[in-house]
Motif scaffolding. Structure first.
Motif, PDB file in Angstrom:
ATOM      1  N   ILE A 125       0.837  -1.573   0.095  1.00  0.00           N
ATOM      2  CA  ILE A 125      -0.061   0.018  -0.208  1.00  0.00           C
ATOM      3  C   ILE A 125       1.400   1.254  -0.147  1.00  0.00           C
ATOM      4  CG2 ILE A 125      -2.470  -1.249   1.353  1.00  0.00           C
ATOM      5  CD1 ILE A 125      -1.191   0.451   4.152  1.00  0.00           C
ATOM      6  N   GLU A 126       0.410   2.330  -0.772  1.00  0.00           N
ATOM      7  CA  GLU A 126       1.614   3.206  -0.771  1.00  0.00           C
ATOM      8  C   GLU A 126      -0.050   4.519  -0.921  1.00  0.00           C
ATOM      9  OE1 GLU A 126       2.069   3.774  -5.600  1.00  0.00           O
ATOM     10  OE2 GLU A 126       3.362   3.011  -4.712  1.00  0.00           O
ATOM     11  N   GLY A 127       1.160   6.096  -0.496  1.00  0.00           N
ATOM     12  CA  GLY A 127       0.250   6.978  -0.450  1.00  0.00           C
ATOM     13  C   GLY A 127       1.184   7.935  -0.304  1.00  0.00           C
ATOM     14  N   ASN A 128       0.233   9.274   0.952  1.00  0.00           N
ATOM     15  CA  ASN A 128       0.867  10.710   0.980  1.00  0.00           C
ATOM     16  C   ASN A 128       0.105  11.288   1.866  1.00  0.00           C
ATOM     17  OD1 ASN A 128       2.766  12.438   1.085  1.00  0.00           O
ATOM     18  ND2 ASN A 128       1.829  13.628  -0.444  1.00  0.00           N
ATOM     19  N   ALA A 129       1.331  10.748   3.653  1.00  0.00           N
ATOM     20  CA  ALA A 129       0.299  10.923   4.564  1.00  0.00           C
ATOM     21  C   ALA A 129       0.551  12.903   5.373  1.00  0.00           C
ATOM     22  CB  ALA A 129       0.576  10.053   5.651  1.00  0.00           C
ATOM     23  N   ILE A 130      -0.493  13.247   5.141  1.00  0.00           N
ATOM     24  CA  ILE A 130      -0.287  14.564   5.829  1.00  0.00           C
ATOM     25  C   ILE A 130      -0.923  14.813   6.832  1.00  0.00           C
ATOM     26  CG2 ILE A 130      -0.904  16.953   4.780  1.00  0.00           C
ATOM     27  CD1 ILE A 130      -1.572  16.051   2.278  1.00  0.00           C
ATOM     28  N   PRO A 131       0.049  15.587   8.473  1.00  0.00           N
ATOM     29  CA  PRO A 131      -0.078  15.580   9.620  1.00  0.00           C
ATOM     30  C   PRO A 131      -1.230  16.856   9.306  1.00  0.00           C
ATOM     31  CG  PRO A 131       1.720  16.201   9.251  1.00  0.00           C
ATOM     32  CD  PRO A 131       1.190  15.495   8.008  1.00  0.00           C
ATOM     33  N   ARG A 132      -1.606  17.181  10.944  1.00  0.00           N
ATOM     34  CA  ARG A 132      -2.338  18.410  10.629  1.00  0.00           C
ATOM     35  C   ARG A 132      -1.190  19.361  11.054  1.00  0.00           C
ATOM     36  NH1 ARG A 132      -7.706  17.415  13.281  1.00  0.00           N
ATOM     37  NH2 ARG A 132      -8.140  15.392  13.419  1.00  0.00           N
ATOM     38  N   ALA A 133      -2.349  20.589  11.149  1.00  0.00           N
ATOM     39  CA  ALA A 133      -1.288  22.299  10.704  1.00  0.00           C
ATOM     40  C   ALA A 133      -1.591  22.737  11.619  1.00  0.00           C
ATOM     41  CB  ALA A 133      -1.311  22.326   9.166  1.00  0.00           C
ATOM     42  N   SER A 134      -0.139  23.113  12.431  1.00  0.00           N
ATOM     43  CA  SER A 134      -0.331  23.184  13.825  1.00  0.00           C
ATOM     44  C   SER A 134      -0.603  24.875  13.138  1.00  0.00           C
ATOM     45  CB  SER A 134       1.266  23.106  13.953  1.00  0.00           C
ATOM     46  OG  SER A 134       2.179  23.894  13.681  1.00  0.00           O
ATOM     47  N   ASP A 135       0.012  25.333  12.116  1.00  0.00           N
ATOM     48  CA  ASP A 135      -0.426  27.034  12.028  1.00  0.00           C
ATOM     49  C   ASP A 135      -1.452  27.163  10.479  1.00  0.00           C
ATOM     50  OD1 ASP A 135      -0.187  29.971  11.951  1.00  0.00           O
ATOM     51  OD2 ASP A 135       1.925  29.603  11.566  1.00  0.00           O
ATOM     52  N   PRO A 136      -2.558  26.185  10.562  1.00  0.00           N
ATOM     53  CA  PRO A 136      -2.641  26.824   9.063  1.00  0.00           C
ATOM     54  C   PRO A 136      -3.054  28.220   8.107  1.00  0.00           C
ATOM     55  CG  PRO A 136      -4.313  26.046  10.998  1.00  0.00           C
ATOM     56  CD  PRO A 136      -3.148  26.782  11.676  1.00  0.00           C
ATOM     57  N   ALA A 137      -2.418  29.204   8.718  1.00  0.00           N
ATOM     58  CA  ALA A 137      -2.169  30.511   8.550  1.00  0.00           C
ATOM     59  C   ALA A 137      -1.279  30.738   7.915  1.00  0.00           C
ATOM     60  CB  ALA A 137      -2.672  31.801   8.659  1.00  0.00           C
ATOM     61  N   GLY A 138      -0.546  30.272   8.098  1.00  0.00           N
ATOM     62  CA  GLY A 138       1.561  30.052   7.889  1.00  0.00           C
ATOM     63  C   GLY A 138       1.251  28.806   6.696  1.00  0.00           C
ATOM     64  N   THR A 139       0.565  27.621   6.965  1.00  0.00           N
ATOM     65  CA  THR A 139       0.432  26.525   5.642  1.00  0.00           C
ATOM     66  C   THR A 139       0.219  26.697   4.674  1.00  0.00           C
ATOM     67  OG1 THR A 139       1.232  25.204   8.197  1.00  0.00           O
ATOM     68  CG2 THR A 139       0.382  24.277   6.019  1.00  0.00           C
ATOM     69  N   TYR A 140      -1.607  27.415   5.254  1.00  0.00           N
ATOM     70  CA  TYR A 140      -2.230  27.705   3.928  1.00  0.00           C
ATOM     71  C   TYR A 140      -2.166  29.513   3.059  1.00  0.00           C
ATOM     72  CZ  TYR A 140      -3.840  22.701   5.082  1.00  0.00           C
ATOM     73  OH  TYR A 140      -3.742  21.494   5.722  1.00  0.00           O
ATOM     74  N   ARG A 141      -1.260  29.922   2.524  1.00  0.00           N
ATOM     75  CA  ARG A 141      -0.537  31.136   2.595  1.00  0.00           C
ATOM     76  C   ARG A 141      -2.301  31.349   1.475  1.00  0.00           C
ATOM     77  NH1 ARG A 141       3.855  33.204   5.123  1.00  0.00           N
ATOM     78  NH2 ARG A 141       5.450  31.054   6.180  1.00  0.00           N
ATOM     79  N   THR A 142      -1.730  30.883   0.431  1.00  0.00           N
ATOM     80  CA  THR A 142      -2.728  31.399  -1.171  1.00  0.00           C
ATOM     81  C   THR A 142      -3.891  31.328  -0.537  1.00  0.00           C
ATOM     82  OG1 THR A 142      -0.709  30.523  -2.357  1.00  0.00           O
ATOM     83  CG2 THR A 142      -3.243  31.111  -3.151  1.00  0.00           C
ATOM     84  N   ARG A 143      -4.469  32.573  -0.366  1.00  0.00           N
ATOM     85  CA  ARG A 143      -6.148  32.165   0.099  1.00  0.00           C
ATOM     86  C   ARG A 143      -7.115  32.684  -1.702  1.00  0.00           C
ATOM     87  NH1 ARG A 143      -7.148  33.282   5.560  1.00  0.00           N
ATOM     88  NH2 ARG A 143      -9.195  33.683   4.817  1.00  0.00           N
ATOM     89  N   LYS A 144      -7.883  32.120  -1.627  1.00  0.00           N
ATOM     90  CA  LYS A 144      -8.853  32.279  -2.752  1.00  0.00           C
ATOM     91  C   LYS A 144     -10.261  32.352  -2.018  1.00  0.00           C
ATOM     92  CE  LYS A 144      -5.467  30.406  -5.900  1.00  0.00           C
ATOM     93  NZ  LYS A 144      -5.847  31.791  -6.970  1.00  0.00           N
ATOM     94  N   GLY A 145     -10.843  32.971  -1.668  1.00  0.00           N
ATOM     95  CA  GLY A 145     -11.960  33.532  -1.382  1.00  0.00           C
ATOM     96  C   GLY A 145     -12.470  32.750   0.303  1.00  0.00           C
ATOM     97  N   ASP A 146     -12.582  31.899   0.774  1.00  0.00           N
ATOM     98  CA  ASP A 146     -12.384  31.720   2.166  1.00  0.00           C
ATOM     99  C   ASP A 146     -11.773  29.855   2.087  1.00  0.00           C
ATOM    100  OD1 ASP A 146     -14.129  33.181   3.434  1.00  0.00           O
ATOM    101  OD2 ASP A 146     -15.665  32.134   3.108  1.00  0.00           O
ATOM    102  N   LEU A 147     -10.973  30.115   0.840  1.00  0.00           N
ATOM    103  CA  LEU A 147     -10.054  28.759   0.858  1.00  0.00           C
ATOM    104  C   LEU A 147      -8.584  29.145   1.278  1.00  0.00           C
ATOM    105  CD1 LEU A 147     -12.560  26.193  -1.506  1.00  0.00           C
ATOM    106  CD2 LEU A 147     -12.032  26.102   1.445  1.00  0.00           C
ATOM    107  N   GLY A 148      -8.147  28.218   1.584  1.00  0.00           N
ATOM    108  CA  GLY A 148      -6.709  28.230   1.448  1.00  0.00           C
ATOM    109  C   GLY A 148      -5.923  27.098   0.729  1.00  0.00           C
TER     110      GLY A 148
END
Length: 364
Positions: A125-148
């Protein structure tokens, strides 16, 4: 005496032949797996354990059952069919993967051992595991409407014409309104489709979008950047995304003996260094394209990485042994310093369907 020795030799030979035949039979596959690898794609930690299912069929006359299953990581647990199977009967093995065990790309191995001699199969089995972001504002810097978004553009990467390419895109909802899967509306070219993988993207939470890029429908080759639009019927959010892709023609593998029969493109030279040039001096370079194969070579596209390049071809098909000149006109106006221009040549050469010519210079 001689007759007795001959009889003994004959018996020994028959015993050896029987053992050899038995040994050959033991390497015959006893389980046929529908697949031996499952790609779980992008997995968010908060989605919890993910299941991968493997189906198998028992092919031998002997009764069969799974004795043990061994995994290479404590992040996986396994459940499987416990029944004893007769020939032709099928079973299932389910692997549960815990994405909280680590971050990034993963590949886990599962070894299945059966009661019959020679049954030891390996699954993945394979894939890409992404942990929770401790700093959402710093992690999802590109804002398009309400979505980062993590990045400003969606890069699908290499896409081949034999099958569509899937790419998962992680997003974060900074707004106060949920985004529901069944309310997503998409507008863009027919060869690109967007969908929402998670049923909902709640406020202050993450979700996954998925883009499908169909290289065959694109009906063109090379690097492309397309713009698409997304909106949700129950939300005021309307966003535009740029989708990047490199589209390549797919050629099926062929026999080594056919290597000299298929079209073969040879570029001479493969690179040209113009040394030091003036910014107001247009440069012209001729490149020889030769078909070393025994079938017709088709030049499907010639693409430069800059509008400063003008590319001219006298024809797009070359018979066996034929050569033509590719005229490269480079206008260095507005450039300064070390410069490199890439010219990509797309052909039906199945061994090297895309080849590169480099034009180097130092612009003053």
């Amino acid at each position: 005496m001689i007759r007795i020795e001959k009889t003994l030799y004959t018996l020994l030979f028959l015993c050896f032949f029987s053992q050899l035949t038995l040994a050959q039979e033991t390497i015959t596959p006893k389980l046929i797996w529908a697949v031996n690898k499952v790609d779980l794609g992008t997995v968010l930690e908060e989605q919890g354990p993910q299941l991968a299912e493997f189906q198998f069929t028992h092919t031998q006359d002997s009764l069969f059952f799974i004795e043990t299953v061994v995994t290479d990581c404590g992040c996986t647990t396994v459940e499987y069919t416990q029944d004893t199977l007769q020939v032709g009967e099928s079973g299932v093995l389910q692997v549960s993967f815990d994405p909280s065990s680590g971050a990034g790309l993963f590949s886990r191995m599962i070894i299945v051992k059966g009661n019959l001699f020679g049954v030891q199969d390996t699954l993945y089995i394979e894939g890409n595991a992404i942990p929770r972001a401790s700093d959402p504002a710093g992690t999802y810097r590109t804002r398009k409407g309400d979505l980062g978004f993590r990045l400003s553009k969606v890069n699908v990467g290499e896409v081949f014409t034999n099958q569509p390419k899937l790419k998962q895109v992680e997003v974060y909802n900074f707004g106060k309104t949920p985004f529901y899967k069944d309310s997503l509306q998409f507008a863009g070219p027919e060869y690109i489709q967007f969908s929402q993988l998670t049923d909902s993207i709640m406020p202050n939470d993450r979700g996954l979008l998925q883009v499908l890029y169909d290289g065959k429908l694109k009906n063109d080759l090379g690097y492309f950047e397309d713009q698409v639009s997304l909106n949700w019927k129950d939300s005021t959010t309307f966003i535009q995304l740029d989708v990047l892709a490199d589209v390549f023609e797919y050629y099926a593998p062929f026999a080594k003996d056919d290597l000299n029969l298929v079209p073969q493109l040879v570029i001479d030279p493969k690179e040209k260094d113009l040394k030091t040039i003036k910014a107001n001096a247009i440069q012209v370079v001729n490149v020889v394209l030769n078909n070393r194969g025994k079938q017709v070579l088709e030049i499907k596209k010639v693409q430069g990485n800059c509008e400063c390049l003008k590319l001219e071809l006298p024809k797009t098909t070359l018979e066996a042994g034929e050569s033509i000149l590719l005229k490269v006109v480079f206008d260095p106006k507005g450039r300064q310093g070390i410069d490199q221009r890439n010219i990509y040549i797309f052909t039906n050469d199945p061994l090297n369907p895309v080849q590169l010519f480099l034009l180097k210079s130092r612009v003053e």
